[in-house]
Structure formats: C-alpha cells, structure tokens
Write an enzyme that holds these catalytic residues in place. Sequence first.
Site, mmCIF file in Angstrom:
data_model
loop_
_atom_site.group_PDB
_atom_site.id
_atom_site.type_symbol
_atom_site.label_atom_id
_atom_site.label_comp_id
_atom_site.label_asym_id
_atom_site.label_seq_id
_atom_site.Cartn_x
_atom_site.Cartn_y
_atom_site.Cartn_z
ATOM 1 N N ARG A 15 -26.650 -14.118 28.495
ATOM 2 C CA ARG A 15 -26.484 -14.727 27.165
ATOM 3 C C ARG A 15 -26.891 -16.202 27.120
ATOM 4 N NH1 ARG A 15 -20.548 -13.253 25.599
ATOM 5 N NH2 ARG A 15 -20.427 -12.454 27.732
ATOM 6 N N GLN A 73 -23.513 -10.038 46.472
ATOM 7 C CA GLN A 73 -22.998 -8.778 45.944
ATOM 8 C C GLN A 73 -24.193 -8.110 45.261
ATOM 9 O OE1 GLN A 73 -20.472 -8.940 42.484
ATOM 10 N NE2 GLN A 73 -19.369 -7.079 43.045
ATOM 11 N N GLY A 78 -17.685 -4.747 40.064
ATOM 12 C CA GLY A 78 -16.393 -5.218 39.572
ATOM 13 C C GLY A 78 -15.858 -6.399 40.369
ATOM 14 N N ASP A 102 -18.399 -19.853 36.588
ATOM 15 C CA ASP A 102 -18.711 -20.232 35.208
ATOM 16 C C ASP A 102 -17.470 -20.691 34.440
ATOM 17 O OD1 ASP A 102 -17.475 -17.787 35.064
ATOM 18 O OD2 ASP A 102 -19.045 -16.785 33.914
ATOM 19 N N GLY A 137 -8.061 -9.206 29.913
ATOM 20 C CA GLY A 137 -7.043 -8.332 30.476
ATOM 21 C C GLY A 137 -5.671 -8.803 30.011
ATOM 22 N N GLU A 152 -6.933 -3.964 31.401
ATOM 23 C CA GLU A 152 -8.173 -4.475 30.813
ATOM 24 C C GLU A 152 -8.290 -4.010 29.358
ATOM 25 O OE1 GLU A 152 -10.407 -6.675 32.368
ATOM 26 O OE2 GLU A 152 -8.558 -6.740 33.523
ATOM 27 N N ASN A 384 -49.351 -55.715 40.740
ATOM 28 C CA ASN A 384 -48.830 -55.350 42.069
ATOM 29 C C ASN A 384 -49.574 -54.181 42.679
ATOM 30 O OD1 ASN A 384 -47.765 -53.664 40.062
ATOM 31 N ND2 ASN A 384 -46.015 -53.099 41.337
ATOM 32 N N TYR A 385 -50.498 -53.586 41.946
ATOM 33 C CA TYR A 385 -51.080 -52.312 42.372
ATOM 34 C C TYR A 385 -52.585 -52.378 42.226
ATOM 35 C CZ TYR A 385 -51.462 -47.155 42.424
ATOM 36 O OH TYR A 385 -51.755 -45.856 42.717
HETATM 37 C C1 UD1 Z 1 -12.122 -10.403 33.994
HETATM 38 C C2 UD1 Z 1 -10.757 -9.834 34.287
HETATM 39 C C3 UD1 Z 1 -9.881 -9.952 33.038
HETATM 40 C C4 UD1 Z 1 -9.803 -11.399 32.599
HETATM 41 C C5 UD1 Z 1 -11.207 -11.993 32.433
HETATM 42 C C6 UD1 Z 1 -11.122 -13.477 32.216
HETATM 43 C C7 UD1 Z 1 -11.074 -8.058 35.909
HETATM 44 C C8 UD1 Z 1 -11.209 -6.608 36.127
HETATM 45 N N1 UD1 Z 1 -10.895 -8.444 34.673
HETATM 46 O O1 UD1 Z 1 -12.702 -9.698 32.927
HETATM 47 O O2 UD1 Z 1 -8.582 -9.463 33.287
HETATM 48 O O3 UD1 Z 1 -9.066 -11.499 31.389
HETATM 49 O O4 UD1 Z 1 -12.000 -11.772 33.623
HETATM 50 O O5 UD1 Z 1 -12.369 -13.959 31.853
HETATM 51 O O6 UD1 Z 1 -11.084 -8.829 36.854
HETATM 52 N N2 UD1 Z 1 -18.146 -10.921 38.700
HETATM 53 C C9 UD1 Z 1 -18.776 -10.753 39.903
HETATM 54 N N3 UD1 Z 1 -19.029 -9.493 40.340
HETATM 55 C C10 UD1 Z 1 -18.677 -8.404 39.628
HETATM 56 C C11 UD1 Z 1 -18.037 -8.593 38.397
HETATM 57 C C12 UD1 Z 1 -17.775 -9.867 37.961
HETATM 58 O O7 UD1 Z 1 -19.117 -11.726 40.585
HETATM 59 O O8 UD1 Z 1 -18.952 -7.300 40.109
HETATM 60 C C13 UD1 Z 1 -17.897 -12.284 38.239
HETATM 61 C C14 UD1 Z 1 -18.685 -12.649 37.011
HETATM 62 O O9 UD1 Z 1 -19.849 -13.367 37.370
HETATM 63 C C15 UD1 Z 1 -17.745 -13.555 36.250
HETATM 64 C C16 UD1 Z 1 -16.372 -13.099 36.694
HETATM 65 O O10 UD1 Z 1 -16.543 -12.338 37.861
HETATM 66 O O11 UD1 Z 1 -17.891 -14.907 36.642
HETATM 67 C C17 UD1 Z 1 -15.647 -12.289 35.639
HETATM 68 O O12 UD1 Z 1 -16.417 -11.181 35.295
HETATM 69 P P1 UD1 Z 1 -16.502 -10.686 33.798
HETATM 70 O O13 UD1 Z 1 -17.214 -9.414 33.770
HETATM 71 O O14 UD1 Z 1 -16.942 -11.805 32.956
HETATM 72 O O15 UD1 Z 1 -14.952 -10.515 33.483
HETATM 73 P P2 UD1 Z 1 -14.273 -9.334 32.786
HETATM 74 O O16 UD1 Z 1 -14.546 -8.078 33.553
HETATM 75 O O17 UD1 Z 1 -14.608 -9.372 31.389
#
Ligand code: UD1
Length: 457
Positions: A15, A73, A78, A102, A137, A152, A384-385
């Site tokens: 985004r 990863q 997740g 972020d 969540g 969630e 100078n140059y």
């Molecule tokens: C997650 C939480 C949710 C919380 C929200 C806050 C879980 C399952 N849910 O939601 O409870 O309210 O964050 O913003 O944890 N990321 C990875 N690898 C992955 C998935 C995510 O590195 O496989 C990182 C993303 O880059 C991001 C962060 O984890 O920085 C959160 O991921 P995102 O998908 O934004 O969060 P939600 O699943 O919406």
Amino acid sequence: MKLGVVILAAGQGSRMRSNLPKVLHKLAGKSLLAHVVDTAEAIHSEHTTVVYGHGGEQVKVAFSQRQLEWCEQKEQLGTGHAVMQAVPALGSVDSVMVLYGDVPLIAEETLNRLLEAAKETELALLTVTLENPTGYGRIVRDAAGRVCKIVEQKDANATELAIKEVNTGIMAINRACLEKWLERTNNRNAQSEYYLTDIIELAVSDGVDVAAVSPVSEEEVMGVNDRVQLAHLERHYQHDQSEQLMRSGVTLADPNRFDLRGSLITGRDVLIDINVVIEGDVELGDGVSIGPNCTLKNSKIAANTKILANCVIDDAEVGVASVIGPFARLRPGTRLAEKTKIGNFVEIKKSDIGVGSKVNHLSYVGDATIGSNVNIGAGVITCNYDGANKFHTIIGDDVFIGSDSQLVAPVKIGSGSTIGAGSTITRETPAGKLSLSRSKQITIDGWLRPVKKPKDK
Ligand code: UD1
Ligand code: CA
C-alpha cells in the site's frame, strides 16, 4: 535476565506503492526500522533479530553497520510462523520482546513497563482500547477481568467483535515458554496462518496469568501501511519534539512549521522562526536566532549569532555573535570565527574565516584560509578549481579585497594588503600594499550610439 528482540518486517508494504521497502521509508529523517532498532537498543536487547521477507536484501544492506541478526521468512505464513523462524537466532536470551518494523513510535518507557509486567509472569501484552477496533485482534477477558485469549477479526463472533480492547501485537514472553507454545500452534483459522496471538490461550491453559499494559499514546502502536499514515505519525512525532523543545526554553514561532530530523541541542533563549528544518546533529548556543526558511544540518552555531532568513547551512561551525544571511549558503568544512558576517548570495565551502571578517555580498569562497578583520568586497571569487584539481587561497589579517576580484588559487594575499576592485590576482601580493590588475580605462572620441533602422513599409 537477558532480553532478545524480534522485529517482524516481512510484510510487502504494497500500500506504500513504492520501490523502496516499507521499513526503509523515513520518519523524521530516519527509517521506520531504524526507529525500532534504536528503541530495541535502548531497552538493552542483547540480540535483535529482524524477520524480513521477499525483496528484503535492500533492508539488510541499509543496516549493514548495525549489530543485527537477519532471518528470512520466505513465505508469510503468519506472525507465529515469523517469530518461530527468528527464535533459533536469539542465542541465549531468557526473554523475548516482539516488535514490528512498521510501528516506529513505540516508546522505550512503554516497553520498560511491559518488561516490568513480564517479570511477574511469563507473558505480558501491550493492548489498547480503540473507539474503532476494526481489523485488530480482540482481547477476550473472563468475568474476573483476566485476559484469556486473543481472537482475530476474521475469526471473531459478534460478541467478540464488540470488544474495543485490541492487541497491538507487541508482547514480552519468557523464551522457553514461547518456544513451547509456538510448537503447539496450528493454522486452523480463517486465514490459514500461524497466529502468534494463539500463544495467549495456550499460556492461560498452562495456568499463566497474562499481564496487559497500555501505551501512553495511540500513535506509539500505530503501524504505517500507507503514506497517509506515515504523514500522520510524522506530524505526531514532530509535534512531540516541538513541545519538548519549547518546554526546554526554545521559542518556536510556529511549532507546526518546524521540523527536526535528528538531534538539536540548544542553549537558553534560542529563537526559531517558521519553516526551519534541522537535520542530523545541530547545536545552537545561547541567544541564537534562526530566521524563517532556513535549513541547518550537522552544524554548530555559537552564542548570540543570528542566522537571517533563507540560509542553507551544512556541516559548518559559526562563532559567537556572527550574522549570516539572508540567503547565505555555508557548505561542508566552513569554520567561521566570532563576529563574522556572511551576507546575501554568498557561498562558503571548506574555508576558515577569522574574527570579525566580512563577506557581505555575492561571493564564492572555497578552499580558503582567511585571517581576521578582512573585508571581502561584493562579487569576489576564489578560483579554486582548474577543471581537474582544487587549490588553496590564503588571505592574511586586515586585508581588503576590492569588489569583483578573482583570486586564482593557489595564491596568497599578504596581511594588510589591499586589492583594487576588478582585479584578477594570480601571484602572491605583498603585505601592506595595494595590488591591482586592471586594464587602463580609455575613452573613444566621436563614437556614436547605434540607432534603430527605419522599418521598410
Ligand atoms: C496482527 C495481530 C493482531 C493485531 C495486529 C496489530 C496476529 C495473528 N494478529 O494482525 O492481533 O491486532 O497485528 O496490528 O498476530 N508479519 C510477518 N510475517 C508474517 C505475517 C506478518 O513478518 O507471516 C509482520 C508484518 O510485516 C507486520 C506484522 O507482522 O509488520 C503484522 O502483520 P499484519 O498482517 O499486519 O497483522 P495482522 O495479521 O493484521
Ligand atoms: Ca495478516
């Protein structure tokens, strides 16, 4: 107790609509990830591991000077899966803090409170109550108010969706417990993901009391997904910094029109007019005033100096009681002694200028050493140059350089010498004498001004 920090940053950041990975976008002149890495350092993380995703090589390169472990990863299965990847890289730490690449403004003070709470138990969560909890969540508590699980958005029922207390994602966990609980998670949920949040229910089933702590401000836990959110956090951060500066005794003509992208050390009674940008490490002494529309980067301005409107100052030092500008440019390596005056449309580069010397109008001074009490007239240029190499100009004390002169370096102007206006100086001038190079003025008798030819009809 040794602490390890896992920073999740595997998200695509689509985004942002950018070629730059999201966590390399800047807030107050520093990348989002650098904010988080610095905060991890501030809470004394012994091992900080960044989980990165596809295209993350650029991020690794940007942080090659920092003490970090990197863990790729490959597939985003997740948040639980992401943390699982990072755990082996954590060395011998006893507790783990999960942060997000972020979510840049999480405060050290909040994390210390979270760590304190985690000391009493095995798991402490950072939660926040939001008027609109959509997307987050939800924190499910029992009748006694104890946290029992996180559900969630996509897995929640109507009752759960009505809960306004949400998971920020940030938590502190006992390391052994984390490993044990992560092993027991699965991806049988609406998103077929391994949820980090599932460890809460597992902890509770193991009889662990889950602690919950709240941040001071909502912005601390806000993530950056697009440039609108980035701008919101930037303004919030700038507002905070401005307020701290004003409370420390700095006058800001308008805190909404002042940006600090780095660190600013100030003396007493510093005045900063509108649209001033400070970058890197800047120091302003007692009584310094900065006029409107100035940019100062990695510079030191000594007491009672006035920087007038529209100056650009980069890697320069200015002595006490000097006056710079309006419209002056001080480039890297400029060192001005006290009571100097640098006027409009003057550019100074890599030069030392002595006490009380003046370069008041339309000059270029580069690679020069200038003594004290020197007056450089309007339009003087240090050449100078030669197109290939740079050369030095040395000007003694009490020198007067007439307007529109060129000093062709390498050249030395003896102390007390005067250079006649319009001179091109290529050889050393003796001390205390007038030197000039100027073609003789002539007058042509009988010369007539051309007149316009009458137009043909
Ligand atoms: C997650 C939480 C949710 C919380 C929200 C806050 C879980 C399952 N849910 O939601 O409870 O309210 O964050 O913003 O944890 N990321 C990875 N690898 C992955 C998935 C995510 O590195 O496989 C990182 C993303 O880059 C991001 C962060 O984890 O920085 C959160 O991921 P995102 O998908 O934004 O969060 P939600 O699943 O919406
Ligand atoms: Ca997700």
